[in-house]
Design a protein around this motif. Structure first.
Motif, mmCIF file in Angstrom:
data_model
loop_
_atom_site.group_PDB
_atom_site.id
_atom_site.type_symbol
_atom_site.label_atom_id
_atom_site.label_comp_id
_atom_site.label_asym_id
_atom_site.label_seq_id
_atom_site.Cartn_x
_atom_site.Cartn_y
_atom_site.Cartn_z
ATOM 1 N N MET A 33 0.836 -1.066 0.218
ATOM 2 C CA MET A 33 -0.423 0.017 0.127
ATOM 3 C C MET A 33 0.805 1.267 -0.286
ATOM 4 O O MET A 33 0.015 2.513 -0.050
ATOM 5 C CB MET A 33 -1.131 0.239 0.997
ATOM 6 N N TYR A 34 1.936 1.467 -0.040
ATOM 7 C CA TYR A 34 3.126 2.596 0.277
ATOM 8 C C TYR A 34 3.537 2.456 -1.336
ATOM 9 O O TYR A 34 3.672 2.096 -2.029
ATOM 10 C CB TYR A 34 4.638 2.294 0.598
ATOM 11 N N LEU A 263 6.640 -2.368 8.797
ATOM 12 C CA LEU A 263 6.082 -1.929 8.564
ATOM 13 C C LEU A 263 5.260 -1.221 10.058
ATOM 14 O O LEU A 263 5.289 -0.117 10.538
ATOM 15 C CB LEU A 263 5.428 -2.200 7.884
ATOM 16 N N VAL A 268 5.345 3.555 9.506
ATOM 17 C CA VAL A 268 5.360 3.821 8.205
ATOM 18 C C VAL A 268 3.870 4.583 7.354
ATOM 19 O O VAL A 268 2.747 4.301 8.017
ATOM 20 C CB VAL A 268 5.801 3.409 7.048
ATOM 21 N N LYS A 269 3.935 6.144 7.160
ATOM 22 C CA LYS A 269 2.959 6.669 6.691
ATOM 23 C C LYS A 269 2.266 6.672 5.044
ATOM 24 O O LYS A 269 3.902 7.279 5.009
ATOM 25 C CB LYS A 269 2.692 8.117 7.275
ATOM 26 N N THR A 270 1.267 6.513 4.692
ATOM 27 C CA THR A 270 1.225 6.692 2.983
ATOM 28 C C THR A 270 0.469 7.689 3.210
ATOM 29 O O THR A 270 -1.178 8.266 4.005
ATOM 30 C CB THR A 270 0.682 5.332 2.579
ATOM 31 N N ILE A 272 -3.103 8.019 2.230
ATOM 32 C CA ILE A 272 -4.645 7.270 2.824
ATOM 33 C C ILE A 272 -5.548 7.011 1.491
ATOM 34 O O ILE A 272 -6.778 6.653 1.142
ATOM 35 C CB ILE A 272 -4.995 6.860 4.553
ATOM 36 N N ARG A 298 -5.452 -3.769 1.250
ATOM 37 C CA ARG A 298 -7.159 -3.760 1.723
ATOM 38 C C ARG A 298 -7.676 -3.848 0.638
ATOM 39 O O ARG A 298 -8.115 -3.938 -0.781
ATOM 40 C CB ARG A 298 -7.689 -2.175 2.772
ATOM 41 N N ARG B 273 -6.059 6.601 13.820
ATOM 42 C CA ARG B 273 -4.734 6.661 12.410
ATOM 43 C C ARG B 273 -5.666 4.932 11.871
ATOM 44 O O ARG B 273 -4.512 4.460 11.675
ATOM 45 C CB ARG B 273 -3.879 6.449 13.178
ATOM 46 N N GLY B 275 -6.200 4.293 8.537
ATOM 47 C CA GLY B 275 -5.546 4.261 7.395
ATOM 48 C C GLY B 275 -4.538 4.139 7.209
ATOM 49 O O GLY B 275 -3.751 3.567 6.890
ATOM 50 N N ASP B 276 -3.608 4.008 8.557
ATOM 51 C CA ASP B 276 -2.350 4.086 8.707
ATOM 52 C C ASP B 276 -2.073 2.587 8.773
ATOM 53 O O ASP B 276 -0.578 2.037 8.874
ATOM 54 C CB ASP B 276 -1.467 4.769 9.656
ATOM 55 N N ARG B 277 -2.888 1.531 9.183
ATOM 56 C CA ARG B 277 -2.337 0.083 9.285
ATOM 57 C C ARG B 277 -1.553 0.143 8.314
ATOM 58 O O ARG B 277 -2.122 -0.479 6.700
ATOM 59 C CB ARG B 277 -3.575 -0.466 9.393
ATOM 60 N N GLU B 278 -0.590 -1.038 8.976
ATOM 61 C CA GLU B 278 0.533 -1.334 7.369
ATOM 62 C C GLU B 278 -0.552 -3.213 6.512
ATOM 63 O O GLU B 278 -1.578 -3.517 7.461
ATOM 64 C CB GLU B 278 1.839 -2.283 7.714
#
Lengths: 408, 419
Positions: A33-34, A263, A268-270, A272, A298, B273, B275-278
């Motif tokens: 997802m990154y 992770l 790690v932030k992206t 979203i 997801r 947070r 949405g930050d879940r890996e």
């Protein structure tokens, strides 16, 4: 103490081939997802860095969209911000960036605007977890003019990196850029902390030269001038993504019981909201699903078998399909009975039924590709982005073949 | 839709959901891995193009307010799209809590009037369903109705729990029974109403009572044009432990009609947070069959026919079956969990069996809620290692090791801890 950061994120890097056709390397998806740049940006976020400029040049629209306002990394608000710094035409300066040093030189006004004491320069295309305060504090303690981050590599790998001999007090005794042969073991991470005036002077001098790279030109010049150049030794994980093999291996470091890239603990932030993420449900595993040692973004729907692989958002693996030792990026559909092995598949690829893709050598499929039913694509093949069914004129694509790309 | 204001009643107490709704309103109860129950109604409103939404909260609204945030997650952002939380307030005359559905709307008439709408759409935040409210409103306009009630067919045996409508050939409601003992039809109200604004104001000012179903609709069918909109499709109340569990399991059944893949559901990814879940990880010895797995999960054991929220860890050799496991629960190695609901942040020590036993003894203390074999563990509770816990057991939130009387908890027992 005031410090700003510049991220060199513009490069295309030919070695990543079809994956960097529509985006710079820093914007290549990674780890489900990154995107690669999420790792340095998350480091900046955790290190509490407020002002970040991103130097981008090659096809930056995906990168610009991804970075947005910077809010996803909490680098937004009063006195904080991420600013994109593309090449521009000015009264005098009016060119594409001719190298990493030139990119920074052309943006001296951004540095001057903030008048920092120090400038941190990093590249946007490595996978690692680092608190930049450690190297910054080291730099200040040593009263260095330039501090470079290094990691230990086998010296036979040295021909690919900037290699240094670091003295016991941390001062650089010698520096060689991509030496054919070396006995040194410390490889440059292309992380630099400069005293601002030293940086500006060095860039101004370099501007008169023909070559404009930090590793090839700026560091050797400063060494020659006996500037105070120090080496900071980094002991953590360092993941390269420069070549297909490296990119693949670094992704695989996400897997296993105790992954080298953790992770969750790295935080790690992206972005979203990157790809209609609001609308994606959790992943669904059907009664026919068989998944082992795999990372899944997801919205995946798994009806087949997935083994030792990294899957992005919204990937569908149909019944009887097998995805093994592979990277499948977001929005892909793997049809019934299709076997994918040792492959990297870019975003939004649809593969029909009962096809076989890849073998031992890594096979690369570019984004937005449609592959019909019952096609056999051999080891090491490359399929260019935007290739459609009609480009597959034969059922058997011999190993090492390139498909599509004529119109690009 | 431009001339419609939506009012979402999200005050629900949800007492039959037992400890799941002890610290949060029913609409805020987590559902389907990464959603909350209210996400279904909010997503319907967003997908139907409802531009102004008042959200009426009352009972333990903190989780709910956190969750709704600015409303941006459902596209309520910008100049013309507004989602506003409307808590009860004190005024010169009305200083009370909302006393019922009609009272809640009455107390917020000023909010509605500001937008000068032609119609008001009244929704509840308690249900799992997908509906296009635009089609409901078109129906209302076509019938030239003053009030349109969304209805669905229910089994006659269930009809006593609903407001029941008797219709003429044009689907105009000619008779209304609120929760009748002997229902005359199986056309049930879903608690979704479209009122013409002028009619709503007039009717509410008559002070017929505080509840639409009980006090107002029965009077209105004699004096106004009241129609029944036919809804067909998946709808669940999820008001009990059993129905909550069943609806979660419906996600796993492709024929159930509950289809997270295609409902365009949205939730607030910024809350906690999330949405930050890996990405989720399934280990080399892990196995996941017929289940929903959310981001941040790490599965080293076996998960069958279960719904897992973000951040759940299932240890090696553990077996999770027919379970609903909420955020950040940790299931120890070699545990067996069958027919359980774990609220958030539950830690289960290794080698523990929850949902053991074949006999289903109804919960001795809370038999009204726990009587179908499901064991429920409250938020933040700790279950020590090597335990055997039966069916229909209720373990309260934040229960600690010292609260357990022994290694075996029989079916139907309750561990309340400090309550």
């Amino acid at each position: 103490m005031k410090l700003i950061t510049l991220v060199l994120a513009g490069g295309r890097v030919d070695e990543l081939g079809v994956f960097t056709l529509t985006r710079p390397k820093s914007a290549v998806p990674f780890g489900g997802m990154y995107r690669i740049i999420d790792f340095p940006l998350s480091n900046l976020s955790h290190s509490g860095i407020d002002i970040v400029g991103i130097l981008s040049q090659y096809n930056p629209s995906e990168l610009i969209a991804h970075i947005g306002s910077g809010i996803h990394w909490d680098i937004a608000g009063r006195g904080k911000g991420i600013k994109m710094l593309p090449p521009y035409k000015g009264v005098r300066a009016s060119d594409w960036y001719r190298g990493t040093a030139d990119a920074v030189y052309q943006n001296l006004s951004f540095i001057n605007e903030h008048s920092p004491d120090y400038v941190l320069i990093i590249s946007g295309d490595h996978i690692y977890n680092m608190d930049y305060n450690d190297i910054i504090n080291f730099h200040i303690e040593k009263n260095a003019e330039l501090t470079i981050g290094f990691v230990k590599v086998p010296s036979k790998e040295g021909y690919r990196f900037g290699m240094a001999d670091i003295g016991s007090d941390g001062a650089l005794a010698d520096y060689q850029e991509k030496p054919e042969k070396t006995k040194y073991e410390w490889a440059s991470l292309t992380i630099y902390v400069f005293k601002t005036d030293v940086l500006i002077q060095a860039l101004k001098k370099n501007a008169r030269e023909k070559s404009h790279e930090f590793g090839r030109d700026i560091i050797p010049a400063l060494m020659k001038e006996n500037a105070k150049v120090y080496g900071y030794k980094f002991n953590g994980y360092w993941g390269y993504t420069k070549t297909i093999e490296e990119y693949f291996a670094t992704n695989m470091d996400l897997l296993g019981e105790e992954p080298k890239i953790n992770l969750a603990s790295w935080g790690v932030k992206t972005n979203i909201y990157g790809r209609y993420n609001h609308d994606l449900p959790p992943s669904m595993f059907a009664s026919t699903a068989d998944v082992e040692d795999a990372l899944l973004g997801r919205g995946c729907v798994i009806r087949g078998k997935v083994s030792h692989s990294v899957l992005g958002y919204n990937v569908v693996v149909e019944k009887g399909a097998l995805v093994k030792d592979s990277i499948v990026m977001s929005d892909c559909i793997i049809g019934e009975g299709t076997v994918i092995e040792n492959a990297i598949i870019d975003e939004n690829v649809r593969i029909g039924k009962n096809s076989v893709i890849g073998e031992k050598k890594i096979t690369c499929i570019g984004k937005d590709v449609v592959i019909p039913d019952t096609i056999r694509i051999g080891a090491g093949c490359v399929v260019w982005p935007f290739t459609r069914e009609n480009a597959f004129k034969e059922k058997n694509i011999a190993p090492g073949t390139t498909v599509g790309g004529e119109e690009i | 839709m431009r001339k419609t204001v939506g009012m979402l009643l999200a005050g629900g107490v949800g007492s039959r959901l037992s400890i799941l709704a002890k610290k949060r309103a029913k609409p805020a109860v987590p559902f389907g891995g990464m959603y909350r129950i209210i996400d279904f109604t909010l997503s319907n409103a967003c997908n139907s193009g409802v531009r102004v939404l008042g959200i009426l909260t009352q009972y333990k609204p903190l989780s709910l307010m956190d969750h709704i945030g600015t409303g941006a997650a459902w596209d309520y952002i910008g100049r013309n799209k507004i989602a506003k939380i409307l808590p009860p307030r004190t005024g010169e005359k009305e200083f009370d809590w909302y006393r019922g559905t009609a009272d809640a709307i009455y107390q917020n008439l000023d909010f509605i009037r500001d937008f000068a709408p032609e119609r008001v759409l009244i929704l509840s935040g308690d249900h799992i369903y997908r509906m296009d409210y635009a089609s409901l409103i078109n129906y209302h306009k076509e019938k030239n109705a003053d009030l349109t009630i969304a209805t669905m067919l229910v089994p006659l045996s269930e009809a006593h729990r609903f407001g029941i409508a008797i219709l003429d050939d044009d689907r105009r409601i000619v008779e209304w029974e609120e929760k009748p003992k002997q229902p005359k039809s199986n056309i049930a109200s879903m608690g979704i109403y479209v009122f013409n604004m002028d009619v709503l104001e007039k009717v509410l000012k008559k002070k017929l009572g505080v509840d639409f179903g009980k006090d107002i609709i029965g009077w209105m069918i004699k004096n106004y044009r009241v129609y029944a909109y036919p809804f067909e499709g998946y709808w669940r109340d999820v008001g009990t432990i059993q129905s909550y569990w069943e609806a979660n399991m419906d996600i796993l059944d492709s024929n159930s009609g509950l289809d997270l893949q295609n409902w365009n559901l949205r939730t607030n990814l910024l809350e906690q947070r999330r949405g930050d879940r890996e990405p989720a990880y399934v280990g080399a010895h892990g196995s996941v069959i017929n289940s929903v797995i959310s981001p941040g999960c790490r599965i080293e054991g076996k998960v069958v026919h279960s719904v897992l929220s973000p951040g759940v860890v299932v240890g090696k050799g553990a077996f999770v079956h027919d379970a609903v496991i909420m955020h950040d629960c940790v299931i120890g190695e070699n545990c067996v969990l069958e027919r359980v609901i774990l609220d958030k942040n539950v830690v289960v020590g290794k080698d523990t069996h929850i949902g053991a036993g074949t006999e289903s003894t109804v919960n001795k203390k809370y038999g009204d809620y726990l009587n179908t074999g499901i064991t429920v563990v409250g938020k933040g509770a700790f279950v020590p290692e090597d335990m055997e816990i039966g069916k229909n057991v209720l373990i309260f939130p934040n229960v600690r090791k010292e609260h357990y009387p022994g290694k075996k908890i029989e079916c139907g027992e309750t561990i309340e801890g400090e309550g």
